[in-house]
Design an enzyme around this catalytic site. Structure first.
Site, PDB file in Angstrom:
ATOM      1  N   ARG A   1      -7.258  -3.454   7.095  1.00 40.26           N
ATOM      2  CA  ARG A   1      -6.135  -3.788   7.984  1.00 40.26           C
ATOM      3  C   ARG A   1      -6.366  -3.223   9.388  1.00 40.26           C
ATOM      4  NH1 ARG A   1      -3.563  -6.904   4.655  1.00 40.26           N
ATOM      5  NH2 ARG A   1      -3.217  -6.183   2.526  1.00 40.26           N
TER       6      ARG A   1
ATOM      7  N   ASP B   1       2.338  -2.752   4.851  1.00 39.94           N
ATOM      8  CA  ASP B   1       0.936  -3.047   5.186  1.00 39.94           C
ATOM      9  C   ASP B   1       0.787  -3.683   6.557  1.00 39.94           C
ATOM     10  OD1 ASP B   1       0.295  -2.014   2.744  1.00 39.94           O
ATOM     11  OD2 ASP B   1       0.251  -3.955   1.734  1.00 39.94           O
TER      12      ASP B   1
END
Ligand code: SPQ
Length: 451
Positions: free
Chosen positions: A409, A336
């Protein structure tokens, strides 16, 4: 001293985050905390809902994703107190006793909610469940969990040959399997282990490389019989299990801390401490990657909280970052953080190559394509590879109009890139940050100090 421009413009549901550093420049200073770990927050709510007795959760992430999990498990019969970061109480129903919900279970934007919940629902015999999510989640592959669940005897139907939500599930008495997962995925592993809790005998998942192990740690703490073979990356759960409510302490999310670690490493004269960050070794790949790039990072006050390692992390901007190669078994341990590592690479000297990361194409957005396109709009030199990125760093970036593609993100990675660029950057659809980090902009305003 002129302050940096960091402001949000709201148009209907959509937000544009505008960032412009002052002419005198800025640096990042201070001691901050990041919100609770998203992966651990989901699991605390889910295991709490399945356990007998009371589970207390300290430090829960109040982002949109755990809120989706809480809503789903409330509909399934668990009693969950109002969500707050201090203390959430979950009264579980006991394993096997989830109720048939009177409405569709909506996982929102959260892949973790949908995939882990499918393992739980599929193993509740005789009950009907309908599961959906937002437009991003409805386009993400669910066959990676549906196929192994079907091998266990699950009955699941969905769009595109039973691979996309909305999904319909009729719970069954499942049988144990040994599943060799083709991908290193904590969601696949956790889904099968959760399904295995109710199957009689040993359910084993073997993965090609080790993915995050929060489910294993928490299942054990809740009383499940679990064995882990690190050599072969295998985990076995023995069912039927009995889970008993526990006290969970959620550390700060290293995936959220990563934005500040990269910001502190690239913005001149910065020095930041991010306190109380979870440093589980299955998640600390980002620290190793930043170390390879020459970043000045130090772990302080290392300790353990409720079965998870925790530390304060100091970052200083003391050296020019350099390019490196990020690939192989490291990828699942920083999966991530690749968008924010792409930002670090854009400011590093030399070339950074990221490989073995094709999984990024099926996250909340195609993170390889989106990061390459958006950073290139700001003047970066990034070439997309089928399974990664090649980033030639060191060219100064210039502010531009960029888009998060509704991916949290991406929104936050672009904001950190903007901090170290000249001119004005407008990040459209920046509201996505609230999925995992509702206070991101407030912390950004807090740490930015004009020179
Ligand atoms: O939950 P979701 O939407 O899949 O969230 C992401 C993220 O960036 O927050 C991925 F898009 O994190 C996943 C992570 O990539 C969370 C997770 C978990 O909690 O088990 C595991 C990883 O996914 P995977 O597919 O590699 O198992």
């Amino acid at each position: 001293m002129q302050a940096a421009t960091i402001k949000i413009n709201q148009t209907g549901e959509s937000q544009t985050l505008t960032i412009e550093k002052p002419a005198s420049g800025l640096s990042l200073q201070g001691r901050i905390r990041v919100p609770g770990d998203k992966s651990i927050s989901h699991r605390a709510l889910m295991l709490g809902a399945l356990a007998t007795g009371e589970t207390t959760v300290e430090g829960l992430l109040l982002g949109e994703d755990p809120r989706s999990t809480a809503k789903c498990f409330s509909l399934l019969g668990a009693s969950i107190s109002e969500l707050n970061a201090e203390l959430v109480t979950v009264r579980g129903v006991g394993l096997g006793d989830l109720t048939e919900p009177i409405d569709v279970l909506d996982a929102g934007n959260s892949g973790t909610t949908m995939r882990l919940m499918l393992g739980i629902l599929a193993s509740h015999p005789g009950r009907f469940f309908a599961v959906t999510g937002d437009s991003s989640l409805r386009s993400r592959p669910m066959s990676r969990v549906i196929k192994p669940l079907q091998q266990m005897g699950a009955q699941i139907w969905g769009r595109a040959g039973n691979s996309l939500a909305p999904l319909a599930v009729v719970g069954q008495q499942l049988k144990p399997i040994h599943y060799h997962s083709p991908i290193a995925s904590a969601q696949v592993k956790s889904c099968i282990l959760l399904a295995g809790l109710m199957a009689e005998g040993e359910t084993t998942v073997t993965e090609p490389a080790l993915s995050r192990d929060h489910s294993e740690r928490m299942l054990r703490a809740f009383g499940a019989q679990l064995t882990v073979d690190r050599e072969t990356c295998s985990v076995t759960v023995t069912g039927p299990a009995k889970l008993i409510g526990q006290k969970v302490i959620v550390p700060g999310d290293i995936s959220s801390a990563a934005f500040w670690l990269v910001a502190g490493a690239i913005v001149p004269n910065s020095e930041l401490v991010v306190e109380n960050v979870g440093v589980n070794p299955t998640r600390t790949g980002v620290l190793e990657a930043l170390e390879m790039m020459g970043a000045d990072i130090e772990l302080q006050n290392q300790r353990e909280a409720a079965g998870e390692p925790v530390a304060d992390i100091l970052v200083r901007n003391s050296a020019q970052l350099k390019g490196c190669t990020i690939a192989g078994d490291l990828i699942p341990r920083l999966i991530d953080e690749i968008p924010i590592l792409a930002v670090a690479a854009a400011f590093a000297k030399g070339t950074t190559v990221i490989r073995d990361a094709a999984e990024l194409r099926v996250k909340e957005s195609d993170r390889l394509a989106v990061m390459a396109a958006q950073l290139n709009r700001m003047g970066a030199k990034i070439t997309e590879l089928p399974d990664g990125l090649e980033i030639t760093g060191g060219t100064p970036l210039t502010g531009a109009d960029v888009d998060s593609y509704t991916d949290h993100r991406i929104a936050m990675s672009l904001a950190i890139a903007a901090l170290n660029s000249s001119g004005v950057t407008n990040i459209h659809r920046a509201e996505a940050a609230a999925i995992s980090y509702p206070d991101f902009t407030a912390t950004l305003q807090q740490v930015c100090q004009p020179n």
